[in-house]
Design an enzyme around this catalytic site. Structure first.
Site, PDB file in Angstrom:
ATOM      1  N   SER A 121       3.285   0.564  -0.108  1.00 28.18           N
ATOM      2  CA  SER A 121       4.240   0.389  -1.202  1.00 28.18           C
ATOM      3  C   SER A 121       5.347   1.422  -1.147  1.00 28.18           C
ATOM      4  O   SER A 121       6.390   1.238  -1.763  1.00 28.18           O
ATOM      5  CB  SER A 121       3.542   0.589  -2.545  1.00 28.18           C
ATOM      6  OG  SER A 121       2.431  -0.231  -2.653  1.00 28.18           O
ATOM      7  N   HIS A 142       5.342  -6.155   2.567  1.00 27.19           N
ATOM      8  CA  HIS A 142       4.913  -5.666   1.252  1.00 27.19           C
ATOM      9  C   HIS A 142       4.730  -6.831   0.289  1.00 27.19           C
ATOM     10  O   HIS A 142       5.701  -7.391  -0.218  1.00 27.19           O
ATOM     11  CB  HIS A 142       5.937  -4.656   0.715  1.00 27.19           C
ATOM     12  CG  HIS A 142       5.516  -4.034  -0.570  1.00 27.19           C
ATOM     13  ND1 HIS A 142       6.352  -3.890  -1.642  1.00 27.19           N
ATOM     14  CD2 HIS A 142       4.315  -3.528  -0.961  1.00 27.19           C
ATOM     15  CE1 HIS A 142       5.688  -3.319  -2.637  1.00 27.19           C
ATOM     16  NE2 HIS A 142       4.456  -3.098  -2.246  1.00 27.19           N
ATOM     17  N   GLU A 154       8.484  -8.131   0.577  1.00 29.45           N
ATOM     18  CA  GLU A 154       9.542  -7.287   1.132  1.00 29.45           C
ATOM     19  C   GLU A 154       9.215  -7.066   2.611  1.00 29.45           C
ATOM     20  O   GLU A 154       8.142  -6.547   2.935  1.00 29.45           O
ATOM     21  CB  GLU A 154       9.611  -5.948   0.390  1.00 29.45           C
ATOM     22  CG  GLU A 154      10.192  -6.087  -1.016  1.00 29.45           C
ATOM     23  CD  GLU A 154      10.155  -4.798  -1.827  1.00 29.45           C
ATOM     24  OE1 GLU A 154      11.058  -4.581  -2.633  1.00 29.45           O
ATOM     25  OE2 GLU A 154       9.201  -4.003  -1.663  1.00 29.45           O
ATOM     26  N   ASN A 192       9.489  -1.298  -5.999  1.00 27.88           N
ATOM     27  CA  ASN A 192       8.775  -0.119  -6.495  1.00 27.88           C
ATOM     28  C   ASN A 192       9.715   1.035  -6.804  1.00 27.88           C
ATOM     29  O   ASN A 192       9.447   1.835  -7.700  1.00 27.88           O
ATOM     30  CB  ASN A 192       7.698   0.319  -5.501  1.00 27.88           C
ATOM     31  CG  ASN A 192       6.495  -0.605  -5.574  1.00 27.88           C
ATOM     32  OD1 ASN A 192       6.381  -1.404  -6.496  1.00 27.88           O
ATOM     33  ND2 ASN A 192       5.608  -0.501  -4.611  1.00 27.88           N
TER      34      ASN A 192
HETATM   35  N1  LIG Z   1      -2.337  -2.255  -5.985  1.00 34.01           N
HETATM   36  C1  LIG Z   1      -1.160  -2.833  -5.937  1.00 34.01           C
HETATM   37  O1  LIG Z   1      -0.682  -3.370  -6.940  1.00 34.01           O
HETATM   38  C2  LIG Z   1      -0.381  -2.833  -4.651  1.00 34.01           C
HETATM   39  C3  LIG Z   1       0.723  -3.696  -4.552  1.00 34.01           C
HETATM   40  C4  LIG Z   1       1.413  -3.767  -3.339  1.00 34.01           C
HETATM   41  C5  LIG Z   1       1.031  -2.962  -2.294  1.00 34.01           C
HETATM   42  N2  LIG Z   1      -0.033  -2.109  -2.436  1.00 34.01           N
HETATM   43  C6  LIG Z   1      -0.426  -1.295  -1.260  1.00 34.01           C
HETATM   44  O2  LIG Z   1      -1.520  -1.925  -0.648  1.00 34.01           O
HETATM   45  C7  LIG Z   1      -2.353  -0.943  -0.039  1.00 34.01           C
HETATM   46  C8  LIG Z   1      -3.754  -1.073  -0.583  1.00 34.01           C
HETATM   47  O3  LIG Z   1      -3.739  -0.798  -1.970  1.00 34.01           O
HETATM   48  P1  LIG Z   1      -4.863  -1.347  -2.957  1.00 34.01           P
HETATM   49  O4  LIG Z   1      -4.341  -1.141  -4.315  1.00 34.01           O
HETATM   50  O5  LIG Z   1      -5.281  -2.700  -2.511  1.00 34.01           O
HETATM   51  O6  LIG Z   1      -6.030  -0.286  -2.675  1.00 34.01           O
HETATM   52  P2  LIG Z   1      -7.584  -0.414  -3.019  1.00 34.01           P
HETATM   53  O7  LIG Z   1      -8.054   0.971  -3.182  1.00 34.01           O
HETATM   54  O8  LIG Z   1      -7.811  -1.386  -4.114  1.00 34.01           O
HETATM   55  O9  LIG Z   1      -8.203  -1.038  -1.685  1.00 34.01           O
HETATM   56  C9  LIG Z   1      -8.214  -0.370  -0.456  1.00 34.01           C
HETATM   57  C10 LIG Z   1      -9.363  -0.937   0.379  1.00 34.01           C
HETATM   58  O10 LIG Z   1      -9.281  -0.379   1.696  1.00 34.01           O
HETATM   59  C11 LIG Z   1     -10.624  -0.165   2.153  1.00 34.01           C
HETATM   60  N3  LIG Z   1     -10.619   0.813   3.255  1.00 34.01           N
HETATM   61  C12 LIG Z   1     -10.506   2.156   3.180  1.00 34.01           C
HETATM   62  N4  LIG Z   1     -10.562   2.678   4.420  1.00 34.01           N
HETATM   63  C13 LIG Z   1     -10.719   1.668   5.284  1.00 34.01           C
HETATM   64  C14 LIG Z   1     -10.864   1.581   6.700  1.00 34.01           C
HETATM   65  N5  LIG Z   1     -10.842   2.656   7.462  1.00 34.01           N
HETATM   66  N6  LIG Z   1     -11.015   0.368   7.263  1.00 34.01           N
HETATM   67  C15 LIG Z   1     -11.043  -0.752   6.487  1.00 34.01           C
HETATM   68  N7  LIG Z   1     -10.918  -0.730   5.151  1.00 34.01           N
HETATM   69  C16 LIG Z   1     -10.757   0.458   4.557  1.00 34.01           C
HETATM   70  C17 LIG Z   1     -11.348   0.309   0.908  1.00 34.01           C
HETATM   71  O11 LIG Z   1     -12.747   0.130   1.059  1.00 34.01           O
HETATM   72  C18 LIG Z   1     -10.736  -0.574  -0.164  1.00 34.01           C
HETATM   73  O12 LIG Z   1     -11.467  -1.779  -0.367  1.00 34.01           O
HETATM   74  C19 LIG Z   1      -1.707   0.404  -0.332  1.00 34.01           C
HETATM   75  O13 LIG Z   1      -0.905   0.769   0.740  1.00 34.01           O
HETATM   76  C20 LIG Z   1      -0.887   0.104  -1.560  1.00 34.01           C
HETATM   77  O14 LIG Z   1       0.193   0.968  -1.715  1.00 34.01           O
HETATM   78  C21 LIG Z   1      -0.768  -2.048  -3.585  1.00 34.01           C
END
Ligand SMILES: NC(=O)c1ccc[n+]([C@@H]2O[C@H](COP(=O)([O-])OP(=O)(O)OC[C@H]3O[C@@H](n4cnc5c(N)ncnc54)[C@H](O)[C@@H]3O)[C@@H](O)[C@H]2O)c1
Length: 606
Positions: A121, A142, A154, A192
């Protein structure tokens, strides 16, 4: 001819990854879904099952299609399972070291022609890409939360991303039914960068007890027209993810203090209050992962007394509302016109007075015309229109306000004029009358202190467009009495509006949160990062906003927007809140938005 992607990998099946898996599998693409452990894999699978079952229950997905969708997903632990995919999308936690490690490993495991994408993000896609031997094949993809619902993607290209890679992923987005905007690699990209300053500010309003969590969220939903309030949205995004995003944006986005995470966010993350995913964040949820909010110790009782923490004289908390049957409305502009109609339709006897500070206009014709339109639309009957009109008296002299129970001032947004008017009202009105100003940017206390009865003065802010938004901000100064507040709340309830009680700060709740975001959008345009259309698209399709920032600025008026932003800046002295020079220049040039035919867009031909 765009490249075919028949098999993709998704790494990390948390809030975003599970949704991204669903997007691909729903569109006929095979997915290798990878997690770090069996337990995390089971959680990811359960998230996908819950989401698709919900879609079936809502009639949005046939049972057979759900089963076919699931059959396309191969759940695996470890990155080695990704050796034969065409594209990988990484969605692990927002930490650069972790993402760089995963990309180095993906580079080793995946075929040489595999495209590697990050769902980051805020982190630099360039910094991630150089952990591989193939930075030209690395892009940002994104997605927005929830990925199956939000239309925007994005596409982030770095200075070395190959043009055909960008073309291929753009074509893929179209195949997934998404709309993409392609942009350069800058902290926070479009959405963002505009969203998180606003979210962080909302947290600090909550942390400083300026307003309750419910009031902040209701204000932005009903007063700003947004699909959800900022604190509920932070719970959806995840507090840990939000903390990391803010941190990166602060460090790499120009050290704007508005992005320095509010201390409360860090405390909540440390305490494990991560939002929906952990079952508790700003709100409490039925269980981890559930969208259902359940009552907790902060949930207001059904009849909530006005919070004392937002200002106002103490000691009279039990004071009830005073009876109001007649309302004086002073002013001849659009807000006064709208409010004359709103009050009269709600059954109040209305005395509409030309404040003497503006040239008299055809306010009675405007109200009549609006009511006639209402009849034509079927909103009210001809008899209701006639009864409404019969409740309105038109007058040119303030003296007639001697007998009303409430005066609502809606004259020009200029402090001297409002002060002179309140001094006159103080001489004319009977004791105990509630005196309200509709100012959207001036301090209410400066108006109140021109009277001998500041306890009876407050702000009633009807966010734009006045006639349609179902919210009123009741603004208490340090002098406003509890009785005056209760009266204002009762009157607004009789108008069918929800009220939010807040203190006398520039912009109150809605504008203090909304206008800095609009100003940031102007700065982004000014910096040449993205176009008016791309920015409007990003906020509509990525965040579900009803209109984009430039459409809103043109509708509200650039002069009005500039005045509000100036007042917010004057009060907070935060450099990042200084009005964007482009906004100032357009106002100087007379390009005020729809009203003048030109603002950020040309409206003359529409
Ligand atoms: N939450 C949002 O609203 C949102 C929106 C857009 C983008 N993002 C981006 O998406 C990405 C993930 O965010 P999220 O909110 O889904 O996080 P989250 O914490 O909900 O999920 C992350 C997942 O990654 C897994 N993980 C950790 N290390 C790992 C590895 N080595 N191999 C495989 N899996 C692994 C974890 O077990 C977890 O299930 C981030 O970069 C975030 O910035 C988040």
């Amino acid at each position: 001819m765009a490249r075919e992607f028949t098999r993709v990998g998704v790494v990390g099946l948390g809030t975003m990854g599970a949704g991204i898996v669903e997007v691909f599998a729903r569109n006929g693409v095979d997915v290798v879904a990878v997690e770090i452990s069996e337990a995390a894999l089971a959680r990811g699978r359960a998230t996908l099952t819950r989401s698709t079952d919900r879609a079936v229950a809502k009639g949005k997905l046939a049972e057979d299609d759900r089963d076919a969708l699931h059959s396309r997903v191969d759940f695996q632990v470890g990155l080695d399972a990704l050796h034969a995919v065409d594209l990988v999308i990484e969605a692990v936690p927002e930490r650069l070291d972790l993402k760089r490690r995963i990309f180095a490993e993906l580079d080793r495991v995946c075929r040489p022609d595999t495209i590697l994408a990050t769902n980051t993000s805020s982190l630099s896609v360039t910094d991630i890409s150089v952990a591989t031997q193939r930075p030209q094949q690395v892009v940002g993809l994104h997605f927005f939360n929830p990925a199956p619902v939000m239309k925007l993607v994005e596409v982030v290209r770095t200075v070395v991303t190959a043009a055909d890679v960008v073309d291929d992923v753009e074509a893929l987005c179209a195949r997934l039914g998404k709309v993409d905007v392609t942009i350069d690699d800058r902290a926070g990209f479009i959405a963002n960068a505009l969203l998180f300053g606003y979210l962080n500010h909302a947290v600090s309003m909550f942390e400083t007890r300026y307003a309750t969590r419910e009031d902040i969220d209701v204000a932005m939903k009903l007063g700003g027209g947004l699909p959800m309030g900022p604190l509920a949205l932070l719970d959806l995004i995840g507090l840990d993810t939000s903390y990391e995003i803010l941190n990166t944006m602060y460090r790499h986005g120009g050290r704007d203090r508005r992005h320095a995470p509010t201390p409360l966010i860090r405390q909540m993350v440390t305490a494990g209050l991560l939002g929906r995913k952990s079952g508790r964040g700003f709100y409490t949820y039925e269980k981890p992962g559930s969208p259902k909010v359940v009552p907790d110790e902060q949930t207001p009782a059904a009849t909530q007394p006005a919070p004392e923490s937002t200002g106002g004289s103490a000691g009279s908390e039990l004071a009830g509302p005073a009876a109001v049957t007649t309302v004086g409305l002073v002013g001849v502009g659009a807000i006064a016109t709208g409010l004359v109609e709103v009050f009269a339709r709600a059954g109040y006897e209305v005395l509409s007075v030309d404040g003497g500070t503006e040239p008299s206009a055809g306010i009675s014709e405007a109200v009549r015309a609006s009511l006639d339109e209402g009849v034509a639309r079927g909103d009210l009957s001809a008899a209701d229109r006639d009864a409404t009109l019969a409740r309105i008296t038109w007058s040119a002299t303030l003296k007639q306000l001697a007998d009303v129970d409430l005066v609502v001032e809606a004259v020009a947004e200029e402090v001297g004029g409002k002060q002179a008017l309140f001094a006159r009202l103080d001489e004319i009105c009977k004791p105990g009358v509630l005196l309200a100003t509709t100012t959207s940017s001036l301090p209410v206390i400066e108006v109140a202190m021109t009277t001998q009865r500041p306890a009876d003065v407050l702000g009633l802010h009807f966010p734009d467009p006045t006639a349609r938004r179902p919210l009123v901000e009741v603004v208490r100064t340090v002098h406003t009495s509890a009785e005056a507040t209760a009266t204002a709340q009762a009157v607004c309830a009789a108008l069918g509006r929800t009220t939010v009680v807040c203190g006398d700060r520039a912009g109150f709740v809605v504008n203090a949160l909304l206008f800095p975001y609009l100003n940031d959008a102007v700065r982004m345009l000014e910096a040449g990062y993205a176009s008016v259309d791309d920015i409007d698209h990003a906020m509509k399709l990525g965040c579900g906003y009803p209109v984009g920032p430039f459409a809103l600025l043109d509708a509200v008026g650039l002069d009005v927007s500039l005045a509000i932003q100036r007042s917010v800046y004057r009060e907070q002295r935060e450099p990042g809140l200084a009005p964007a020079p482009l906004l100032e220049h357009l106002v100087t040039a007379g390009h005020l938005g729809r009203r003048t035919g030109r603002g950020f867009r040309d409206h003359t031909g529409r």
